[in-house]
Scaffold this motif. Structure first.
Motif, PDB file in Angstrom:
ATOM      1  N   SER A 128     -57.428 105.509  11.046  1.00  0.00           N
ATOM      2  CA  SER A 128     -57.155 105.478  12.328  1.00  0.00           C
ATOM      3  C   SER A 128     -57.797 106.842  12.978  1.00  0.00           C
ATOM      4  O   SER A 128     -57.891 107.772  12.310  1.00  0.00           O
ATOM      5  CB  SER A 128     -56.137 105.341  12.941  1.00  0.00           C
ATOM      6  OG  SER A 128     -55.235 106.337  12.617  1.00  0.00           O
ATOM      7  N   GLY A 129     -58.223 106.881  14.062  1.00  0.00           N
ATOM      8  CA  GLY A 129     -58.643 108.036  14.792  1.00  0.00           C
ATOM      9  C   GLY A 129     -57.553 109.012  15.092  1.00  0.00           C
ATOM     10  O   GLY A 129     -57.971 110.333  14.758  1.00  0.00           O
ATOM     11  N   ARG A 130     -56.372 108.698  15.083  1.00  0.00           N
ATOM     12  CA  ARG A 130     -55.126 109.449  14.951  1.00  0.00           C
ATOM     13  C   ARG A 130     -55.135 110.173  13.756  1.00  0.00           C
ATOM     14  O   ARG A 130     -54.822 111.560  13.487  1.00  0.00           O
ATOM     15  CB  ARG A 130     -53.812 108.825  15.334  1.00  0.00           C
ATOM     16  CG  ARG A 130     -52.659 109.771  15.609  1.00  0.00           C
ATOM     17  CD  ARG A 130     -51.613 108.945  15.848  1.00  0.00           C
ATOM     18  NE  ARG A 130     -51.145 107.988  15.038  1.00  0.00           N
ATOM     19  CZ  ARG A 130     -50.194 107.063  15.413  1.00  0.00           C
ATOM     20  NH1 ARG A 130     -49.738 107.156  16.398  1.00  0.00           N
ATOM     21  NH2 ARG A 130     -49.648 106.386  14.286  1.00  0.00           N
ATOM     22  N   GLU A 131     -55.174 109.599  12.802  1.00  0.00           N
ATOM     23  CA  GLU A 131     -54.969 109.957  11.331  1.00  0.00           C
ATOM     24  C   GLU A 131     -56.132 110.994  10.914  1.00  0.00           C
ATOM     25  O   GLU A 131     -55.803 112.238  10.376  1.00  0.00           O
ATOM     26  CB  GLU A 131     -55.142 108.989  10.240  1.00  0.00           C
ATOM     27  CG  GLU A 131     -53.992 108.232  10.200  1.00  0.00           C
ATOM     28  CD  GLU A 131     -54.125 106.845   9.292  1.00  0.00           C
ATOM     29  OE1 GLU A 131     -53.134 106.634   8.778  1.00  0.00           O
ATOM     30  OE2 GLU A 131     -55.305 106.423   9.135  1.00  0.00           O
ATOM     31  N   ILE A 132     -57.333 110.885  11.418  1.00  0.00           N
ATOM     32  CA  ILE A 132     -58.362 111.827  11.227  1.00  0.00           C
ATOM     33  C   ILE A 132     -58.347 112.993  11.923  1.00  0.00           C
ATOM     34  O   ILE A 132     -58.442 113.968  11.617  1.00  0.00           O
ATOM     35  CB  ILE A 132     -59.802 111.330  11.706  1.00  0.00           C
ATOM     36  CG1 ILE A 132     -60.208 109.861  10.666  1.00  0.00           C
ATOM     37  CG2 ILE A 132     -61.143 112.196  11.705  1.00  0.00           C
ATOM     38  CD1 ILE A 132     -61.399 109.320  11.034  1.00  0.00           C
ATOM     39  N   PHE A 133     -57.782 112.809  13.098  1.00  0.00           N
ATOM     40  CA  PHE A 133     -57.544 113.885  14.060  1.00  0.00           C
ATOM     41  C   PHE A 133     -56.243 115.012  13.622  1.00  0.00           C
ATOM     42  O   PHE A 133     -56.607 116.093  13.506  1.00  0.00           O
ATOM     43  CB  PHE A 133     -57.164 113.516  15.402  1.00  0.00           C
ATOM     44  CG  PHE A 133     -56.966 114.393  16.395  1.00  0.00           C
ATOM     45  CD1 PHE A 133     -58.122 115.203  17.061  1.00  0.00           C
ATOM     46  CD2 PHE A 133     -55.645 115.071  16.805  1.00  0.00           C
ATOM     47  CE1 PHE A 133     -57.872 116.374  17.939  1.00  0.00           C
ATOM     48  CE2 PHE A 133     -55.447 116.288  17.741  1.00  0.00           C
ATOM     49  CZ  PHE A 133     -56.519 116.784  18.324  1.00  0.00           C
ATOM     50  N   LEU A 134     -55.179 114.229  13.107  1.00  0.00           N
ATOM     51  CA  LEU A 134     -54.181 114.994  12.493  1.00  0.00           C
ATOM     52  C   LEU A 134     -54.626 115.744  11.256  1.00  0.00           C
ATOM     53  O   LEU A 134     -54.243 116.936  11.211  1.00  0.00           O
ATOM     54  CB  LEU A 134     -53.191 114.113  12.034  1.00  0.00           C
ATOM     55  CG  LEU A 134     -52.231 113.430  13.111  1.00  0.00           C
ATOM     56  CD1 LEU A 134     -51.193 112.234  12.695  1.00  0.00           C
ATOM     57  CD2 LEU A 134     -51.272 114.685  13.741  1.00  0.00           C
ATOM     58  N   PHE A 135     -55.541 115.272  10.554  1.00  0.00           N
ATOM     59  CA  PHE A 135     -56.049 115.848   9.277  1.00  0.00           C
ATOM     60  C   PHE A 135     -56.944 117.221   9.441  1.00  0.00           C
ATOM     61  O   PHE A 135     -56.788 118.291   9.170  1.00  0.00           O
ATOM     62  CB  PHE A 135     -56.920 115.056   8.416  1.00  0.00           C
ATOM     63  CG  PHE A 135     -57.371 115.555   7.097  1.00  0.00           C
ATOM     64  CD1 PHE A 135     -56.649 115.629   6.158  1.00  0.00           C
ATOM     65  CD2 PHE A 135     -58.696 116.164   7.028  1.00  0.00           C
ATOM     66  CE1 PHE A 135     -57.039 116.405   4.609  1.00  0.00           C
ATOM     67  CE2 PHE A 135     -59.161 116.559   5.734  1.00  0.00           C
ATOM     68  CZ  PHE A 135     -58.432 116.827   4.673  1.00  0.00           C
ATOM     69  N   PHE A 136     -57.795 116.891  10.507  1.00  0.00           N
ATOM     70  CA  PHE A 136     -58.587 118.109  10.923  1.00  0.00           C
ATOM     71  C   PHE A 136     -57.758 119.086  11.708  1.00  0.00           C
ATOM     72  O   PHE A 136     -58.288 120.275  11.794  1.00  0.00           O
ATOM     73  CB  PHE A 136     -59.734 117.614  11.567  1.00  0.00           C
ATOM     74  CG  PHE A 136     -61.037 116.935  10.648  1.00  0.00           C
ATOM     75  CD1 PHE A 136     -61.869 117.948  10.023  1.00  0.00           C
ATOM     76  CD2 PHE A 136     -61.181 115.728  10.447  1.00  0.00           C
ATOM     77  CE1 PHE A 136     -62.616 117.378   9.281  1.00  0.00           C
ATOM     78  CE2 PHE A 136     -61.967 115.089   9.624  1.00  0.00           C
ATOM     79  CZ  PHE A 136     -62.827 116.050   8.911  1.00  0.00           C
ATOM     80  N   SER A 137     -56.905 118.603  12.246  1.00  0.00           N
ATOM     81  CA  SER A 137     -55.976 119.747  13.190  1.00  0.00           C
ATOM     82  C   SER A 137     -55.301 120.607  12.063  1.00  0.00           C
ATOM     83  O   SER A 137     -55.238 121.963  12.360  1.00  0.00           O
ATOM     84  CB  SER A 137     -54.889 118.970  13.822  1.00  0.00           C
ATOM     85  OG  SER A 137     -55.337 118.000  15.063  1.00  0.00           O
ATOM     86  N   GLY A 138     -54.829 120.049  10.853  1.00  0.00           N
ATOM     87  CA  GLY A 138     -54.345 120.876   9.943  1.00  0.00           C
ATOM     88  C   GLY A 138     -55.589 122.119   9.419  1.00  0.00           C
ATOM     89  O   GLY A 138     -55.123 123.178   9.180  1.00  0.00           O
ATOM     90  N   ILE A 139     -56.702 121.495   9.109  1.00  0.00           N
ATOM     91  CA  ILE A 139     -57.737 122.291   8.925  1.00  0.00           C
ATOM     92  C   ILE A 139     -57.973 123.345  10.001  1.00  0.00           C
ATOM     93  O   ILE A 139     -57.870 124.523   9.437  1.00  0.00           O
ATOM     94  CB  ILE A 139     -59.053 121.616   8.816  1.00  0.00           C
ATOM     95  CG1 ILE A 139     -58.941 120.396   7.688  1.00  0.00           C
ATOM     96  CG2 ILE A 139     -60.160 122.306   8.404  1.00  0.00           C
ATOM     97  CD1 ILE A 139     -58.572 120.962   6.224  1.00  0.00           C
TER      98      ILE A 139
END
Length: 396
Positions: free
Chosen positions: A303-314
């Protein structure tokens, strides 16, 4: 969805009690040799007059401190003023702050729509992960705890602003972002995360977002400048060395986040003679790891939220990479992962939501993983009981 009903309050209370009891023995630990005594106990800016304390707000004045962290030193000053040099109260505040940070992870996970059980998983993963032991057990870890605390409050305020459309929440998000940056500049990527959220999740216009969040970027720029004054003269700016060490750094942190079994307090700089072999091994490891991820999840639609959360960690982890340019006496430290682990833990909780949450084998595997992490963490906590022996064993 109704947030923070009775069950959510109960879960938040359980999280606080769990984290506090898990790290309770840290309260009775001593100061760690060198760092705590140098920067806290015997720091003349904290033991002198009030005018001496005010110097912590002046860059390049805090006794070889490479970061501009006046808010953290202000907390130390208040602790020394009211409680003296008893390590118990310093450690107590660390444990309490970590427990509160665990609650904030749970709150953020619930506010973005993650179900209750996966949100608890995210909070426990964040709080009991072995990477967190150094920050909680070490008095100087206060800077990371405060930075995360105010960063999480900024995120909560931002989410409240998006849901309630009240300007006061936007102002609070800005204030808490400022506090987090003054505690430690590790949250430098927070304005970028808010900005990216507006563009990719809420589909706002680019120019509108630039104007709206310009105060956040201006604030980050000012803090970056103040930190550059504090760290001037450090690092050789060798970009070639930076890119050479990048795969080694990445391999280390992949293992530290996912397989945190052999963590250390101090990761010594890699000798020149070992660099080619380490570079080759790390490159192969990273290539194999990401290839395996692609093979396992190639059919899963994130989902867009999952992708966003992952890259937020990066994004929030990027400041840790600057250590490769600024220091040549150690490679990295567990505390650099404290903030990023919050975002990755929420990502993991979101990953377990939906169909995965209903599969018993997935829930059993997640619970078993948390138990293993908790056992490793408890073993690591014991290393910090004697600060002198800890530093002697790790630096020998």
């Amino acid at each position: 969805m109704k947030f923070f009903c009775g069950r959510d309050l109960f879960c938040a209370g359980v999280v606080f009690v769990l984290f506090f009891s898990f790290f309770a023995r840290c309260i009775f630990f001593d100061f760690v040799s060198y760092d705590d005594s140098f920067y806290v106990v015997n720091n003349p800016l904290l033991t002198g007059t009030f005018n001496d304390y005010l110097k912590v707000w002046i860059p390049d004045s805090a006794r070889k401190e490479l970061l501009y962290i006046p808010l953290t030193y202000s907390v130390f000053y208040a602790e020394k003023l009211f409680f003296g040099d008893s390590p118990m109260f310093f450690h107590l505040l660390n444990v309490v702050l970590h427990a509160l940070n665990g609650i904030l992870v749970f709150i953020i996970a619930r506010k973005i729509g993650i179900a209750r059980l996966p949100a608890v998983f995210a909070s426990v993963l964040f709080g009991l992960h072995p990477l967190q032991v150094e920050v909680v057990s070490w008095v100087m870890g206060m800077k990371d705890l405060l930075c995360f605390f105010f960063s999480a409050l900024a995120v909560v305020s931002y989410l409240n602003w998006k849901s309630k459309n009240l300007e006061k929440h936007f102002i609070l998000a800005f204030v808490f972002t400022a506090f987090s940056l003054l505690a430690k500049p590790s949250s430098m990527g927070l304005p970028l995360i808010f900005f990216a959220s507006e563009i990719f999740l809420y589909r706002r216009k680019m120019l509108e977002c630039i104007l709206r969040f310009s105060p956040f970027f201006l604030l980050a720029g000012v803090i970056f400048f103040l930190n550059s004054l504090s760290s001037r003269g450090e690092g050789d700016g060798d970009l070639a060395r930076f890119f050479l060490f990048l795969p080694m750094f990445a391999a280390h942190w992949i293992k530290a986040f996912i397989f945190p079994i052999f963590l250390r307090v101090h990761y010594s700089w890699i000798p020149d003679g070992q660099i080619p072999a380490e570079f080759l091994w790390s490159s192969v490891f990273c290539a194999g790891f990401f290839s395996a991820l692609f093979f396992v999840f190639r059919r899963r639609v994130f989902s867009g939220r999952e992708i966003f959360l992952f890259f937020s960690g990066i994004i929030i982890f990027l400041p840790a990479f600057s250590i490769l340019l600024r220091r040549s006496d150690f490679f990295t430290a567990d505390r650099y992962g404290y903030l990023a682990l919050g975002a990755f833990a929420i990502f993991a909780g979101d990953f377990l939501s939906g169909p995965a949450e209903k599969k018993r084998v997935v829930l059993f595997g997640a619970a078993a993983y948390l138990v293993v992490l908790a056992l490793v963490s408890q073993f690591s906590v014991g290393k910090w009981k004697n600060g002198v022996l800890l530093m002697e064993s790790e630096l020998s």
